[in-house]
Motif scaffolding. Structure first.
Motif, PDB file in Angstrom:
ATOM      1  N   ILE A 179      -4.619   4.041  -4.680  1.00 27.59           N
ATOM      2  CA  ILE A 179      -4.477   4.860  -3.594  1.00 27.59           C
ATOM      3  C   ILE A 179      -3.222   5.296  -2.981  1.00 27.59           C
ATOM      4  CG2 ILE A 179      -6.754   4.322  -2.671  1.00 27.59           C
ATOM      5  CD1 ILE A 179      -5.456   2.440  -0.705  1.00 27.59           C
ATOM      6  N   LEU A 180      -2.932   6.216  -2.497  1.00 27.32           N
ATOM      7  CA  LEU A 180      -1.601   6.802  -1.868  1.00 27.32           C
ATOM      8  C   LEU A 180      -1.734   6.471  -0.483  1.00 27.32           C
ATOM      9  CD1 LEU A 180       0.932   8.085  -2.303  1.00 27.32           C
ATOM     10  CD2 LEU A 180       0.038  10.347  -2.402  1.00 27.32           C
ATOM     11  N   LEU A 181      -0.898   5.733   0.115  1.00 30.17           N
ATOM     12  CA  LEU A 181      -0.720   5.410   1.666  1.00 30.17           C
ATOM     13  C   LEU A 181       0.237   6.256   2.340  1.00 30.17           C
ATOM     14  CD1 LEU A 181      -0.457   1.428   1.405  1.00 30.17           C
ATOM     15  CD2 LEU A 181      -2.557   2.925   1.881  1.00 30.17           C
ATOM     16  N   LYS A 182      -0.194   6.777   3.601  1.00 26.80           N
ATOM     17  CA  LYS A 182       0.665   7.304   4.536  1.00 26.80           C
ATOM     18  C   LYS A 182       1.463   6.566   5.135  1.00 26.80           C
ATOM     19  CE  LYS A 182       0.478  10.314   8.526  1.00 26.80           C
ATOM     20  NZ  LYS A 182      -0.337  10.615   9.655  1.00 26.80           N
ATOM     21  N   PRO A 183       3.303   6.818   4.990  1.00 24.82           N
ATOM     22  CA  PRO A 183       3.813   5.863   5.706  1.00 24.82           C
ATOM     23  C   PRO A 183       3.900   6.067   6.988  1.00 24.82           C
ATOM     24  CG  PRO A 183       5.100   7.507   4.424  1.00 24.82           C
ATOM     25  CD  PRO A 183       3.627   7.735   4.157  1.00 24.82           C
ATOM     26  N   ILE A 184       3.535   5.121   7.974  1.00 20.30           N
ATOM     27  CA  ILE A 184       3.732   5.615   9.457  1.00 20.30           C
ATOM     28  C   ILE A 184       4.722   4.337  10.085  1.00 20.30           C
ATOM     29  CG2 ILE A 184       1.250   6.247   9.645  1.00 20.30           C
ATOM     30  CD1 ILE A 184       0.387   3.212  10.159  1.00 20.30           C
ATOM     31  N   LEU A 185       5.070   4.779  11.330  1.00 24.88           N
ATOM     32  CA  LEU A 185       6.008   3.947  12.107  1.00 24.88           C
ATOM     33  C   LEU A 185       5.487   3.261  13.146  1.00 24.88           C
ATOM     34  CD1 LEU A 185       8.721   7.020  12.991  1.00 24.88           C
ATOM     35  CD2 LEU A 185       9.003   4.940  11.383  1.00 24.88           C
ATOM     36  N   GLU A 186       4.393   3.498  13.550  1.00 24.67           N
ATOM     37  CA  GLU A 186       3.783   2.729  14.595  1.00 24.67           C
ATOM     38  C   GLU A 186       3.060   1.324  14.454  1.00 24.67           C
ATOM     39  OE1 GLU A 186       1.227   6.155  13.646  1.00 24.67           O
ATOM     40  OE2 GLU A 186       3.335   5.919  14.384  1.00 24.67           O
ATOM     41  N   SER A 187       2.962   1.067  12.950  1.00 25.79           N
ATOM     42  CA  SER A 187       2.516  -0.087  12.363  1.00 25.79           C
ATOM     43  C   SER A 187       3.393  -1.074  12.120  1.00 25.79           C
ATOM     44  CB  SER A 187       1.611   0.359  11.182  1.00 25.79           C
ATOM     45  OG  SER A 187       1.246  -0.905  10.268  1.00 25.79           O
ATOM     46  N   ASN A 188       2.992  -2.526  12.112  1.00 24.15           N
ATOM     47  CA  ASN A 188       3.819  -3.463  11.575  1.00 24.15           C
ATOM     48  C   ASN A 188       3.954  -3.592  10.226  1.00 24.15           C
ATOM     49  OD1 ASN A 188       1.392  -4.340  11.314  1.00 24.15           O
ATOM     50  ND2 ASN A 188       1.596  -6.195  12.554  1.00 24.15           N
ATOM     51  N   ASN A 189       3.246  -2.609   9.376  1.00 24.82           N
ATOM     52  CA  ASN A 189       3.087  -2.760   8.188  1.00 24.82           C
ATOM     53  C   ASN A 189       4.169  -1.410   7.536  1.00 24.82           C
ATOM     54  OD1 ASN A 189       1.287  -4.685   7.449  1.00 24.82           O
ATOM     55  ND2 ASN A 189      -0.397  -3.228   7.846  1.00 24.82           N
ATOM     56  N   PHE A 190       5.025  -0.767   8.323  1.00 22.41           N
ATOM     57  CA  PHE A 190       5.798   0.292   8.012  1.00 22.41           C
ATOM     58  C   PHE A 190       6.535   0.090   6.746  1.00 22.41           C
ATOM     59  CE2 PHE A 190      10.286   1.932   8.414  1.00 22.41           C
ATOM     60  CZ  PHE A 190       9.878   3.436   8.187  1.00 22.41           C
ATOM     61  N   HIS A 191       7.381  -1.214   6.608  1.00 24.96           N
ATOM     62  CA  HIS A 191       7.890  -1.478   5.694  1.00 24.96           C
ATOM     63  C   HIS A 191       6.941  -1.273   4.275  1.00 24.96           C
ATOM     64  CE1 HIS A 191       9.865  -4.270   2.408  1.00 24.96           C
ATOM     65  NE2 HIS A 191      10.976  -3.828   3.004  1.00 24.96           N
ATOM     66  N   THR A 192       5.990  -1.922   4.245  1.00 26.41           N
ATOM     67  CA  THR A 192       4.992  -1.939   3.097  1.00 26.41           C
ATOM     68  C   THR A 192       4.732  -0.629   2.855  1.00 26.41           C
ATOM     69  OG1 THR A 192       4.062  -4.129   3.626  1.00 26.41           O
ATOM     70  CG2 THR A 192       2.882  -2.700   1.981  1.00 26.41           C
ATOM     71  N   ALA A 193       4.284   0.251   3.814  1.00 29.69           N
ATOM     72  CA  ALA A 193       3.731   1.643   3.473  1.00 29.69           C
ATOM     73  C   ALA A 193       4.886   2.698   2.921  1.00 29.69           C
ATOM     74  CB  ALA A 193       3.191   2.236   4.624  1.00 29.69           C
ATOM     75  N   VAL A 194       6.092   2.122   3.152  1.00 28.80           N
ATOM     76  CA  VAL A 194       7.461   3.081   3.032  1.00 28.80           C
ATOM     77  C   VAL A 194       7.872   2.657   1.619  1.00 28.80           C
ATOM     78  CG1 VAL A 194       9.961   3.518   3.319  1.00 28.80           C
ATOM     79  CG2 VAL A 194       8.073   3.767   5.334  1.00 28.80           C
ATOM     80  N   ILE A 195       7.953   1.481   1.489  1.00 28.08           N
ATOM     81  CA  ILE A 195       8.452   1.016   0.174  1.00 28.08           C
ATOM     82  C   ILE A 195       7.565   1.115  -0.878  1.00 28.08           C
ATOM     83  CG2 ILE A 195       9.100  -1.320  -1.275  1.00 28.08           C
ATOM     84  CD1 ILE A 195      11.378  -0.067   0.570  1.00 28.08           C
ATOM     85  N   ASN A 196       6.170   0.803  -0.631  1.00 31.65           N
ATOM     86  CA  ASN A 196       4.930   1.013  -1.742  1.00 31.65           C
ATOM     87  C   ASN A 196       4.102   2.073  -1.118  1.00 31.65           C
ATOM     88  OD1 ASN A 196       6.353  -1.245  -3.100  1.00 31.65           O
ATOM     89  ND2 ASN A 196       5.441  -2.626  -1.648  1.00 31.65           N
ATOM     90  N   PRO A 197       4.150   3.083  -1.350  1.00 24.73           N
ATOM     91  CA  PRO A 197       3.250   4.114  -1.047  1.00 24.73           C
ATOM     92  C   PRO A 197       1.830   4.327  -2.018  1.00 24.73           C
ATOM     93  CG  PRO A 197       5.116   5.299  -1.837  1.00 24.73           C
ATOM     94  CD  PRO A 197       5.458   3.972  -1.876  1.00 24.73           C
ATOM     95  N   LEU A 198       2.403   3.645  -3.096  1.00 24.97           N
ATOM     96  CA  LEU A 198       0.919   3.531  -4.120  1.00 24.97           C
ATOM     97  C   LEU A 198       0.336   2.243  -3.863  1.00 24.97           C
ATOM     98  CD1 LEU A 198       2.531   5.404  -7.239  1.00 24.97           C
ATOM     99  CD2 LEU A 198       0.546   5.736  -5.708  1.00 24.97           C
ATOM    100  N   TRP A 199      -0.953   1.979  -3.865  1.00 31.27           N
ATOM    101  CA  TRP A 199      -1.440   0.770  -3.664  1.00 31.27           C
ATOM    102  C   TRP A 199      -2.571   0.412  -4.402  1.00 31.27           C
ATOM    103  CZ3 TRP A 199       1.244  -3.027  -1.087  1.00 31.27           C
ATOM    104  CH2 TRP A 199       0.516  -3.996  -0.725  1.00 31.27           C
ATOM    105  N   LEU A 200      -2.615  -0.596  -5.539  1.00 34.54           N
ATOM    106  CA  LEU A 200      -3.776  -0.933  -6.168  1.00 34.54           C
ATOM    107  C   LEU A 200      -4.743  -1.490  -5.562  1.00 34.54           C
ATOM    108  CD1 LEU A 200      -4.580  -1.269  -9.252  1.00 34.54           C
ATOM    109  CD2 LEU A 200      -3.593  -3.653  -9.292  1.00 34.54           C
ATOM    110  N   SER A 201      -5.973  -0.869  -5.226  1.00 32.19           N
ATOM    111  CA  SER A 201      -7.029  -1.010  -4.514  1.00 32.19           C
ATOM    112  C   SER A 201      -8.204  -1.872  -5.255  1.00 32.19           C
ATOM    113  CB  SER A 201      -7.630   0.111  -3.742  1.00 32.19           C
ATOM    114  OG  SER A 201      -8.244   1.002  -4.476  1.00 32.19           O
ATOM    115  N   CYS A 202      -8.246  -1.813  -6.434  1.00 35.05           N
ATOM    116  CA  CYS A 202      -9.231  -2.349  -7.449  1.00 35.05           C
ATOM    117  C   CYS A 202      -9.238  -3.828  -7.383  1.00 35.05           C
ATOM    118  CB  CYS A 202      -9.204  -2.006  -8.832  1.00 35.05           C
ATOM    119  SG  CYS A 202     -10.358  -2.326  -9.983  1.00 35.05           S
ATOM    120  N   PRO A 203     -10.262  -4.555  -6.841  1.00 32.26           N
ATOM    121  CA  PRO A 203     -10.186  -5.983  -6.841  1.00 32.26           C
ATOM    122  C   PRO A 203     -10.170  -6.792  -8.287  1.00 32.26           C
ATOM    123  CG  PRO A 203     -12.060  -5.257  -5.475  1.00 32.26           C
ATOM    124  CD  PRO A 203     -11.315  -4.204  -6.233  1.00 32.26           C
TER     125      PRO A 203
END
Length: 182
Positions: free
Chosen positions: A41-65
């Protein structure tokens, strides 16, 4: 590559199940599995989250368990270092890996420029896949496989899939019936 702009409520429910999270700032899906379920999946980088660093550095995320677990097993068995050493032993592979980092760098800049126009030029973005500063190192095989969904020439992603004997899809479709589990 799957059309990243097309996803539906069932895809969102599947991703919520896969990641065990209710809030996912998704922009799109870059890869689906043979069961037509989200894999990357492709994540939207957001500022108001404490996951900002993760979403900015890694906008692509492997979701398949399933694939996540398979790759984790490789990483636990020291394959990050082995793949890194293999790539660094060959100048052509090194050049291809640098090209993958460059592709990711500009891809991430484009995403952040679109969604964080006032912040897209932050120093966090001056890095390769996974936020790595030294492009001779590999941080995480999951990220390279995720990046391979948009850039098929990612050497580390290709090697990882080969080590898994290209067995990157679960046989049972573990996410297939996820909407019935809740």
């Amino acid at each position: 590559m799957h059309n990243p702009n097309s996803y539906n409520d069932n895809d969102i429910k599947t991703i919520q199940y896969q990641l065990q999270k209710t809030t996912i700032n998704i922009i799109g899906i870059t890869k689906k599995c043979i069961h037509n379920k989200p894999m990357v999946i492709l994540l939207k980088p957001i500022l108001e989250s404490n996951n900002f660093h993760t979403a900015v550095i890694n906008p692509l995320w492997l979701s398949c368990p399933y694939l996540h677990k398979q790759i984790h097993t490789l990483e636990s068995n020291g394959y990050i270092k082995k793949i890194e050493e293999f790539i660094n032993s060959d100048k052509l592979l090194q050049k291809k890996m640098i090209a993958a980092h460059v592709n990711f760098y500009y891809f991430r800049k484009m995403i952040c420029q679109k969604f964080l126009p006032d912040y897209y030029n932050i120093s966090l973005l001056d890095s390769g896949i996974g936020g790595i500063k030294d492009l001779n190192f590999i941080k995480c095989l999951h990220l390279h496989v995720a990046h391979k969904s948009i850039f098929n020439n990612n050497v580390a992603g290709n090697i990882t899939e080969l080590l898994l004997d290209n067995n990157i899809y679960c046989k049972k479709g573990t996410c297939e019936n996820d909407n019935n589990r809740k």
